[in-house]
Structures are given as C-alpha cells and as structure tokens.
Design a protein around this motif. Structure first.
Motif, short mmCIF file in Angstrom:
data_model
loop_
_atom_site.label_atom_id
_atom_site.label_comp_id
_atom_site.label_asym_id
_atom_site.label_seq_id
_atom_site.Cartn_x
_atom_site.Cartn_y
_atom_site.Cartn_z
N ARG A 25 0.83 -1.21 0.00
CA ARG A 25 0.00 0.00 0.00
C ARG A 25 0.87 1.26 0.00
NH1 ARG A 25 -2.50 1.22 5.62
NH2 ARG A 25 -0.85 2.77 5.75
N TYR A 133 -13.66 7.19 10.26
CA TYR A 133 -12.94 5.93 10.46
C TYR A 133 -12.75 5.62 11.95
CZ TYR A 133 -8.88 2.75 10.46
OH TYR A 133 -8.02 1.72 10.68
N LEU A 162 -7.56 -6.40 6.35
CA LEU A 162 -8.72 -5.93 5.59
C LEU A 162 -8.58 -4.46 5.21
CD1 LEU A 162 -11.51 -7.65 7.72
CD2 LEU A 162 -10.52 -8.44 5.56
N LEU A 163 -8.06 -3.66 6.12
CA LEU A 163 -7.86 -2.24 5.82
C LEU A 163 -6.89 -2.07 4.66
CD1 LEU A 163 -8.16 0.81 6.49
CD2 LEU A 163 -6.22 0.52 8.04
N SER A 166 -8.39 -3.10 1.32
CA SER A 166 -9.36 -2.10 0.87
C SER A 166 -8.67 -0.88 0.28
CB SER A 166 -10.25 -1.69 2.05
OG SER A 166 -11.14 -0.67 1.67
N LEU A 169 -6.99 -1.77 -3.17
CA LEU A 169 -7.97 -1.89 -4.25
C LEU A 169 -8.57 -0.54 -4.61
CD1 LEU A 169 -9.83 -5.19 -3.23
CD2 LEU A 169 -8.09 -4.88 -5.02
N SER A 170 -8.80 0.30 -3.62
CA SER A 170 -9.40 1.61 -3.90
C SER A 170 -8.45 2.50 -4.68
CB SER A 170 -9.80 2.30 -2.59
OG SER A 170 -10.86 1.61 -1.97
N GLY A 192 -11.15 4.08 0.45
CA GLY A 192 -10.63 2.78 0.86
C GLY A 192 -10.44 2.68 2.36
N ILE A 195 -14.04 2.21 3.88
CA ILE A 195 -14.54 0.86 3.62
C ILE A 195 -13.78 -0.15 4.48
CG2 ILE A 195 -14.75 -0.96 1.88
CD1 ILE A 195 -15.08 1.32 -0.20
N GLY A 196 -12.47 0.04 4.57
CA GLY A 196 -11.66 -0.84 5.41
C GLY A 196 -12.08 -0.77 6.87
N LEU A 199 -15.10 -2.94 7.39
CA LEU A 199 -14.72 -4.36 7.39
C LEU A 199 -14.01 -4.73 8.69
CD1 LEU A 199 -13.39 -4.69 3.72
CD2 LEU A 199 -15.59 -5.47 4.63
N GLN A 200 -13.17 -3.84 9.21
CA GLN A 200 -12.48 -4.09 10.47
C GLN A 200 -13.45 -4.24 11.63
OE1 GLN A 200 -9.58 -0.68 9.92
NE2 GLN A 200 -8.21 -2.13 10.92
#
Length: 517
Positions: A25, A133, A162-163, A166, A169-170, A192, A195-196, A199-200
């Motif tokens: 990342r 967040y 997961l973060l 995300s 991909l973003s 991202g 969204i992460g 998911l977290q």
C-alpha cells in the motif's frame, strides 16, 4: 508457554501478512504521489483518527477493559461478560461519535483562516473525510479485545489486513482507472480507508456473535463500566503517548516543507514492521496472561511470563534495528524509489530511517511494560512517565528541527521513547521487584554481542563489496545479505547459549509456511 507461543505465532503470522500488504500500500501511494504536498496532507490527516483510536480504542480502553472483563468472565460467566461488552461499546460509540462530529466541524472551517501553506488546508479537508474511520476502529477494538480474552486472536490480527486490502484496491484499482487527477485518486484512497474501517468492525463483531454475544445499546453505569472508566481516564495520556508524540512530530513536519511529513511517515512505517510483527504480537498475547496472574495474585508467574516476553521482544528487535540502520539506503531504494518517488526522496528518507530505528527496541519493551502496570491496575505511573516523554519529544523537536530538519524530528522521537522506557522500567521494578530486568542482564549482553557481530558482517559486506553497484547491489543486499545476517545472528545465539533461543525457534517455525501434501 507452548500455547502462548502458538498464539504469538498466529498473531505474528497474520501481522506479517498485514505488514506486507501495508508495505505494498505504501509503495503504491509513494509511486503515485511521491513525497508530494498531497501525500503529506494525507498521512497527516490519517494520523489524527489513528491518534484518537489509540486514546479511545486500542490504548487505555483495552488496557482497562481486559482485566475487568477477565474478572467478569472468570467470576460471573459469559452472560455478565457480554453485558459488559455492550455497555462499553455503547459508551465508546457515543464518545467517538461526538468527537468525530466536533472534529469534522472544526476542520471544515480551516479555509476561513487565510495565510497558511496550501498543504495545511488539504490536510484539514482530508481530515473531514477520514475522521469517521475513528468510530469503526474504536468499536472494533472493543470486540477484538473481548475475543483476545476468550483466547481468540486471529480476528484482531486480521483486522489491519482488511484495511490494507481495501486501500490497495481503492487506490490501485478504482483510483487509477476512474480518477483523472491526483486529488481524485486521493479521494479514492480515503474511500478505501472508510470501507476498510467498516470491514475491520464487521469481522470481530461477527466472530463474537458466533460466541453467543448479541448487540444491545446499553448506557448503564454498572460497577464494571465505572471500574473501566476509573482505570481508563487517568491512563488516556500514558497509553497513547507514543502516538501523541508521533502526531506532534507529524504536524511539525508540515512546517518544514512539502515532503517532510511524507518522509517522516514512511520512516515510521518501516520501523513498524519488526515492532508490529513480534513486539505487538507478543504483548497482545502476554497481556491477558499476566492480567490473569495478577487477578489471581500469582506474582511469581506474572514475573516469569513478563520477563519471557521482554526477552523474546529483544531477541528480535535489537538485530532488526541494527539491520535497518545499516541497510537503510538500499532498503528505501528498493522499496520506494519508483514513479513519483525520486532519488532525492531516497537520500532524504534513508538517514531518517537509520535514526528512527534507534528507539525501536525501547518502544517494543514500553508496549509490554505499560501493560504490566495495567495488569496490576496502576494507571497513574505510566501517565507521569508519559508526561516526561512528551516534554522531551516536544522540546527536542522544536530545537532539533531547526538544525537537522526532518531528521531532527526522528532524533527527538527516539530520545523520548528511550527516556520513557528507562523510567517506566525503574518504576515497575520498584513496584514489583520480580519484574526487574536485572535477571535478563546476561541475556541482553549476549543479544548485543550477537547483534554487534552481525552488524560488523553487514557493514563490511555492504560498504566493502555491494555499495555503489546500482540496483544489483541493492537487491543483493536485501536478498543475500539479510539472510546471511540472520544466519550469523542465529549461530551466535546458539554459541552463546542464550536462554529463550528455543522459544524463538519455535515461534519462527510457526511463521514458516507449511509444505502442501
């Protein structure tokens, strides 16, 4: 200790995956944005919700929550424990929600104050986007801590994976394909993050639900909640001082130039690999263990597990710090120098990395030492020491940045954590003599001796053979010299017969991928 090693191996293994994805990342963002004003604004804005996450979520809240939850689980059963989880989660939701609302409102007014560099306004704009967040990650911390108490560690360790996925991909997917400007790509990166965060939160919540927990909004001020607040509030400052110091340094870096904040961020990210993989993994697993010993009054067992944890941390982090310092230039060049990240950025970042790793072993020990104080429900001692650390860092930054620029911020950061580690350990050993590190003196001397010999081998090979040979030399340093250094260090551990080497071997064995079939 075998079960604890298994859990440490699990957490460390998942953390390796997380750190590798985090590195990808960071490489992606460095290649796209470089050490630009926009990237400096992002890393500074992202630091703010992470600071408050440490304050409200993963720091003093977990430190206060775990011993209290252990008591409910051991004495009153799961129903009482889950009721406490709902109460704590409800209060955290309210506190983080109010904080996010106020923070977004204040940052949204930033452009009304004229006369500042553009990077300050971009940082405020991105903070408005990223601040929510905080709510997701604080609630996730409550649920992950509950699972840790129940000896389930995979969900919490999986959370940052997961973060990172995300964000990759973003930015690398949607950002590169659907955004026409750097600012548009940055907005996709921020998406991202959000969204992460969702998911977290979802992963540990779903796992906890399978254990029988059911969410309820409950603002009751039960004795357990009051006990957590009593322990948590005085410790807010102490548990988060490292993040507070980083936050201060990150914002001071914005005063230097457009690139300083980005470079400061990347230097800290590289030092977080050994810290996150081993030190935090060990602390995560050892903390519920020493909390249980403290709750049962078995201080001898607490001392044994605490000292084993410290020894394991130092076994890994001292040689890792030496290696990162000696090979900082080829590491930065191989990992980051591409796209918008230039050779000039590499030359600026390499000395910052070399300086930052000096404090790495000390921070790793501080992480466990602070939790030892919380295990015996002493939240005041870490606060006093945190105040000293903050003053050392702030004064050091203000003085040294004038002469050394961003490198001065790193010097101050390392100095502050060294002071914090020494003072915390002195207080802890005075309070609990069994936790004195004096019994580890011979082991530490052996670790330093082995790391020194390893360092000589690395320095001679890099400066005498590989340096100056371009990309080939850099890749040989990483792919050949690092494994050689590990072999030299491991051989010295066995020659010196250091205690704990078998535990380290068992831990590393759990991190190796198992052959198929």
């Amino acid at each position: 200790m075998s079960k604890q090693l298994k859990n440490i191996g699990l957490v460390a293994g998942l953390t390796v995956v997380s750190r590798v994805l985090g590195l990808i990342r960071d490489q992606l963002s460095a290649a796209i944005f470089g050490a630009s004003m926009l990237n400096s604004a992002f890393v500074t804005a992202f630091r703010l919700p992470n600071l408050f996450r440490r304050l409200l979520g993963e720091g003093s809240m977990v430190a206060a929550f775990v011993p209290t939850l252990q008591h409910h689980l051991q004495k009153e059963g799961r129903e009482s424990a889950f009721k406490l989880v709902n109460q704590v989660a409800s209060w955290i939701l309210i506190a983080s929600g109010v904080l996010v609302g106020v923070g977004m409102l204040l940052c949204a007014q930033a452009r009304f104050f004229q006369g500042h560099e553009e990077r300050w306004y971009f940082s405020a704009d991105l903070t408005v986007i990223l601040f929510p967040y905080l709510i997701f990650i604080c609630l996730a911390a409550v649920f992950s801590a509950t699972l840790n108490v129940m000896q389930r560690f995979s969900e919490g360790a999986m959370s940052p994976v997961l973060l990172n996925i995300s964000m990759i991909l973003s930015l690398g997917g949607a950002g590169l394909h659907f955004a026409d400007t750097p600012l548009g790509q940055m907005h996709w990166l921020c998406a991202g993050v959000l969204i992460g965060g969702v998911l977290q939160l979802a992963l540990p919540a779903a796992s906890l639900a399978r254990e029988g927990w059911r969410p309820r909004f409950d603002l009751s001020l039960s004795p357990g909640v009051r006990e957590i607040a009593r322990l948590m509030v005085p410790g807010l400052w102490g548990a988060a001082i490292y993040q507070i110091n980083l936050f201060v340094s990150q914002y001071l870096a914005l005063w230097i130039d457009d690139s300083a904040a980005s470079l400061f961020f990347y230097a800290n990210r590289l030092t977080e690999l050994p810290i996150g993989v081993f030190a935090i993994a060990i602390s995560t697993v050892v903390y519920p263990l020493i909390s249980r010993h403290a709750a049962l009054g078995d201080m001898a067992a607490m001392a044994t597990d605490y000292l084993k944890g410290v020894r394991l941390i130092l076994l890994v982090n001292i040689p890792a710090a030496a290696g990162l310092a000696l090979l900082s230039e080829p590491i930065v060049r191989v990992l980051f120098q591409r796209g918008a990240f230039t050779a000039a950025n590499t030359h600026a970042l390499a000395p910052m990395l070399a300086v930052s790793v000096v404090g790495m072993p000390f921070f790793s020990v501080v992480s466990l030492t602070t939790r030892a104080f919380y295990a015996v429900k002493d939240t005041r001692s870490p606060v006093r020491i945190a105040t000293v650390s903050f003053i050392v860092n702030l004064l050091g930054c203000l003085v040294l940045m004038r002469f050394l620029g961003a490198v001065g911020l790193m010097v101050a950061s390392s100095l502050s954590v060294i002071v914090q580690c020494i003072l915390l350990q002195r207080l802890l050993s005075a309070k609990l003599p069994g936790l004195h590190l004096g019994s580890l003196g011979r082991d530490i001397a052996k670790i330093l001796s082995a790391a020194a010999l390893m360092g000589v081998v690395v320095a001679l090979a890099w400066h005498g053979v590989l340096h100056g040979h371009g990309k080939a030399g850099d890749w040989l340093a990483l792919m050949g010299l690092i494994p050689t250094a590990v072999a030299v260090y491991a051989a010295m551990l066995w020659v010196l017969k250091i205690e704990g080497r078998e535990e380290l071997s068992a831990l590393l064995a759990k991190l190796r991928p198992k052959p198929k079939g």
